[in-house]
Design a protein around this motif. Structure first.
Motif, PDB file in Angstrom:
ATOM      1  N   THR A 125       0.781  -1.241   0.000  1.00 20.49           N
ATOM      2  CA  THR A 125       0.000   0.000   0.000  1.00 20.49           C
ATOM      3  C   THR A 125       0.813   1.292   0.000  1.00 20.49           C
ATOM      4  O   THR A 125       0.214   2.366  -0.087  1.00 20.49           O
ATOM      5  CB  THR A 125      -0.938   0.027   1.220  1.00 20.49           C
ATOM      6  OG1 THR A 125      -0.157  -0.083   2.423  1.00 20.49           O
ATOM      7  CG2 THR A 125      -1.955  -1.094   1.145  1.00 20.49           C
ATOM      8  N   MET A 126       2.125   1.233   0.110  1.00 19.14           N
ATOM      9  CA  MET A 126       2.869   2.500   0.042  1.00 19.14           C
ATOM     10  C   MET A 126       2.584   3.177  -1.293  1.00 19.14           C
ATOM     11  O   MET A 126       2.629   2.528  -2.343  1.00 19.14           O
ATOM     12  CB  MET A 126       4.376   2.278   0.180  1.00 19.14           C
ATOM     13  CG  MET A 126       5.157   3.599   0.077  1.00 19.14           C
ATOM     14  SD  MET A 126       6.948   3.383   0.142  1.00 19.14           S
ATOM     15  CE  MET A 126       7.177   3.266   1.914  1.00 19.14           C
ATOM     16  N   PRO A 127       2.284   4.481  -1.298  1.00 19.32           N
ATOM     17  CA  PRO A 127       2.019   5.173  -2.556  1.00 19.32           C
ATOM     18  C   PRO A 127       3.159   4.971  -3.545  1.00 19.32           C
ATOM     19  O   PRO A 127       4.336   5.045  -3.180  1.00 19.32           O
ATOM     20  CB  PRO A 127       1.906   6.636  -2.131  1.00 19.32           C
ATOM     21  CG  PRO A 127       1.432   6.566  -0.720  1.00 19.32           C
ATOM     22  CD  PRO A 127       2.102   5.362  -0.135  1.00 19.32           C
ATOM     23  N   GLN A 128       2.799   4.719  -4.783  1.00 13.78           N
ATOM     24  CA  GLN A 128       3.791   4.394  -5.800  1.00 13.78           C
ATOM     25  C   GLN A 128       4.822   5.498  -5.965  1.00 13.78           C
ATOM     26  O   GLN A 128       6.009   5.226  -6.152  1.00 13.78           O
ATOM     27  CB  GLN A 128       3.085   4.131  -7.142  1.00 13.78           C
ATOM     28  CG  GLN A 128       3.973   3.528  -8.213  1.00 13.78           C
ATOM     29  CD  GLN A 128       4.101   2.015  -8.087  1.00 13.78           C
ATOM     30  OE1 GLN A 128       3.937   1.458  -7.000  1.00 13.78           O
ATOM     31  NE2 GLN A 128       4.398   1.362  -9.181  1.00 13.78           N
ATOM     32  N   ASP A 129       4.398   6.759  -5.880  1.00 13.22           N
ATOM     33  CA  ASP A 129       5.350   7.845  -6.081  1.00 13.22           C
ATOM     34  C   ASP A 129       6.366   7.900  -4.951  1.00 13.22           C
ATOM     35  O   ASP A 129       7.544   8.215  -5.176  1.00 13.22           O
ATOM     36  CB  ASP A 129       4.629   9.185  -6.243  1.00 13.22           C
ATOM     37  CG  ASP A 129       3.771   9.556  -5.037  1.00 13.22           C
ATOM     38  OD1 ASP A 129       3.445   8.662  -4.230  1.00 13.22           O
ATOM     39  OD2 ASP A 129       3.436  10.743  -4.899  1.00 13.22           O
ATOM     40  N   GLU A 130       5.952   7.567  -3.725  1.00  9.39           N
ATOM     41  CA  GLU A 130       6.895   7.567  -2.613  1.00  9.39           C
ATOM     42  C   GLU A 130       7.865   6.393  -2.712  1.00  9.39           C
ATOM     43  O   GLU A 130       9.055   6.534  -2.421  1.00  9.39           O
ATOM     44  CB  GLU A 130       6.148   7.542  -1.286  1.00  9.39           C
ATOM     45  CG  GLU A 130       5.384   8.823  -1.005  1.00  9.39           C
ATOM     46  CD  GLU A 130       4.918   8.913   0.430  1.00  9.39           C
ATOM     47  OE1 GLU A 130       5.451   8.177   1.293  1.00  9.39           O
ATOM     48  OE2 GLU A 130       4.017   9.723   0.700  1.00  9.39           O
ATOM     49  N   ALA A 131       7.360   5.229  -3.108  1.00 17.18           N
ATOM     50  CA  ALA A 131       8.243   4.072  -3.286  1.00 17.18           C
ATOM     51  C   ALA A 131       9.282   4.353  -4.369  1.00 17.18           C
ATOM     52  O   ALA A 131      10.468   4.050  -4.209  1.00 17.18           O
ATOM     53  CB  ALA A 131       7.412   2.844  -3.650  1.00 17.18           C
TER      54      ALA A 131
ATOM     55  N   PRO B 226       6.726  12.583   4.350  1.00 12.70           N
ATOM     56  CA  PRO B 226       6.018  11.387   3.891  1.00 12.70           C
ATOM     57  C   PRO B 226       4.534  11.471   4.201  1.00 12.70           C
ATOM     58  O   PRO B 226       4.125  12.038   5.218  1.00 12.70           O
ATOM     59  CB  PRO B 226       6.692  10.260   4.682  1.00 12.70           C
ATOM     60  CG  PRO B 226       7.290  10.922   5.870  1.00 12.70           C
ATOM     61  CD  PRO B 226       7.692  12.287   5.412  1.00 12.70           C
ATOM     62  N   SER B 227       3.725  10.929   3.323  1.00  9.19           N
ATOM     63  CA  SER B 227       2.287  10.918   3.559  1.00  9.19           C
ATOM     64  C   SER B 227       1.961   9.931   4.676  1.00  9.19           C
ATOM     65  O   SER B 227       2.719   9.010   4.954  1.00  9.19           O
ATOM     66  CB  SER B 227       1.547  10.520   2.282  1.00  9.19           C
ATOM     67  OG  SER B 227       1.886   9.195   1.908  1.00  9.19           O
ATOM     68  N   GLN B 228       0.828  10.143   5.319  1.00  9.21           N
ATOM     69  CA  GLN B 228       0.382   9.261   6.390  1.00  9.21           C
ATOM     70  C   GLN B 228      -0.630   8.258   5.834  1.00  9.21           C
ATOM     71  O   GLN B 228      -1.460   8.609   4.995  1.00  9.21           O
ATOM     72  CB  GLN B 228      -0.252  10.071   7.509  1.00  9.21           C
ATOM     73  CG  GLN B 228       0.698  11.065   8.159  1.00  9.21           C
ATOM     74  CD  GLN B 228       1.904  10.382   8.772  1.00  9.21           C
ATOM     75  OE1 GLN B 228       1.778   9.391   9.490  1.00  9.21           O
ATOM     76  NE2 GLN B 228       3.083  10.900   8.476  1.00  9.21           N
TER      77      GLN B 228
END
Length: 290
Positions: free
Chosen positions: A96-102, A198-200
């Motif tokens: 579930t980590m956002p693709q852009d953050e990964a 980072p997003s929560q």
């Protein structure tokens, strides 16, 4: 006078490393992504009477890397030492980590060093000398903790590519060292692309409770983090000592962990990790998130 280019110098390991090289009279190119973030670096350099060049360099941008390296070469003619220090961390589930953050983690921690390496190697090969220090992490050599997979993957990949790179450039008189620090007091997990936090995870994320538990554990570990100056000294030592091993752990926690993991399997390690984490922050949430 040695010409040293260091990435990620606005804080932490990069800042301390830039100052350490400058103290001994080297020509230091202390690169930062955002020039406005260099205030602490410049303040401390001024207080000590040190001279630093502070180019703008965003390791995630091809043009920025080319411009920064090209500018240094044009002004000073050589880069003798490259220290790849810039990095970010993000915690989140593989699912579930956002693709852009990964992608940002891999872009910064893996492709960033590759960009700078490719930019400086032609000059090093032409001179028949040079040192590349990749600041990796203990996370790249140990088993990945829950929600730390992307960071660990980026650092493991950097270590593997450092091995291949070392063998490839050795005939040209170039050395490669991959430093693997344990826990040190840097801002790596609070900074991201363009300085974004980072997003929560949303409440609907099935891993939200487990991620929060992991975050509490990592925060407790960070309470005992070491002084980034220790890593800076390790960088200088690696540059000066041709006998430095390619994989060099930094810090007692890193050395101890690697000694244990030399014989342990993942199945042996995981229960011990969970036991330690739960002793610090309480029971791990179950599959139902409670």
């Amino acid at each position: 006078m040695t010409s040293v280019l260091i990435t990620g110098c606005s804080s932490g390991i990069g800042l301390e490393t830039a100052l350490a090289f400058a103290r001994r009279g080297d020509r230091v190119h202390a690169c930062v992504r955002d020039p406005e973030s260099a205030g602490e670096l410049l303040r401390r350099a001024t207080a000590e009477g040190l001279t630093l060049d502070v180019p703008r360099l965003d390791v995630t941008d091809d043009a920025s890397v080319a411009a920064a390296v090209g500018g240094v070469l044009e002004r000073h003619g050589a880069i003798d030492v490259l220290v790849n220090n810039a990095g970010i961390d993000r915690t989140g589930a593989v699912e579930t980590m956002p693709q852009d953050e990964a992608r940002a983690v891999l872009e910064t921690n893996l492709w960033g060093p590759l960009r700078t390496v490719r930019a400086v190697l032609p000059g090093m090969r032409a001179r028949g000398s040079g040192v590349v220090v990749n600041v990796s992490s203990l996370a790249g050599r140990t088993f990945a903790v829950p929600h730390g997979g992307f960071y660990a993957a980026s650092k493991a990949a950097l270590g593997t590519l450092s091995e291949a790179l070392s063998a490839e450039v050795a005939p040209f008189g170039i050395r490669v060292v991959c430093l693997e620090p344990g826990s040190y007091a840097s801002r790596i997990n609070r900074e991201g692309t363009a300085g974004a936090a980072p997003s929560q995870p949303s409440a609907a994320d099935p891993y939200a409770a487990d991620l929060a538990w992991t975050a509490r554990f990592l925060a407790r570990v960070q309470e005992g983090a070491g002084d980034c100056g220790e890593v800076a000294e390790a960088v200088l030592s690696a540059v000066d000592d041709p006998g430095t091993p390619l994989h060099t752990p930094v810090g007692k926690d890193a050395e101890t962990a690697l000694q244990y993991l030399g014989t342990a399997s993942y199945e042996q390690w995981l229960p011990l990790f969970l036991q330690q984490a739960q002793s610090l922050v309480g029971p791990r949430p179950g599959a139902d998130g409670v």
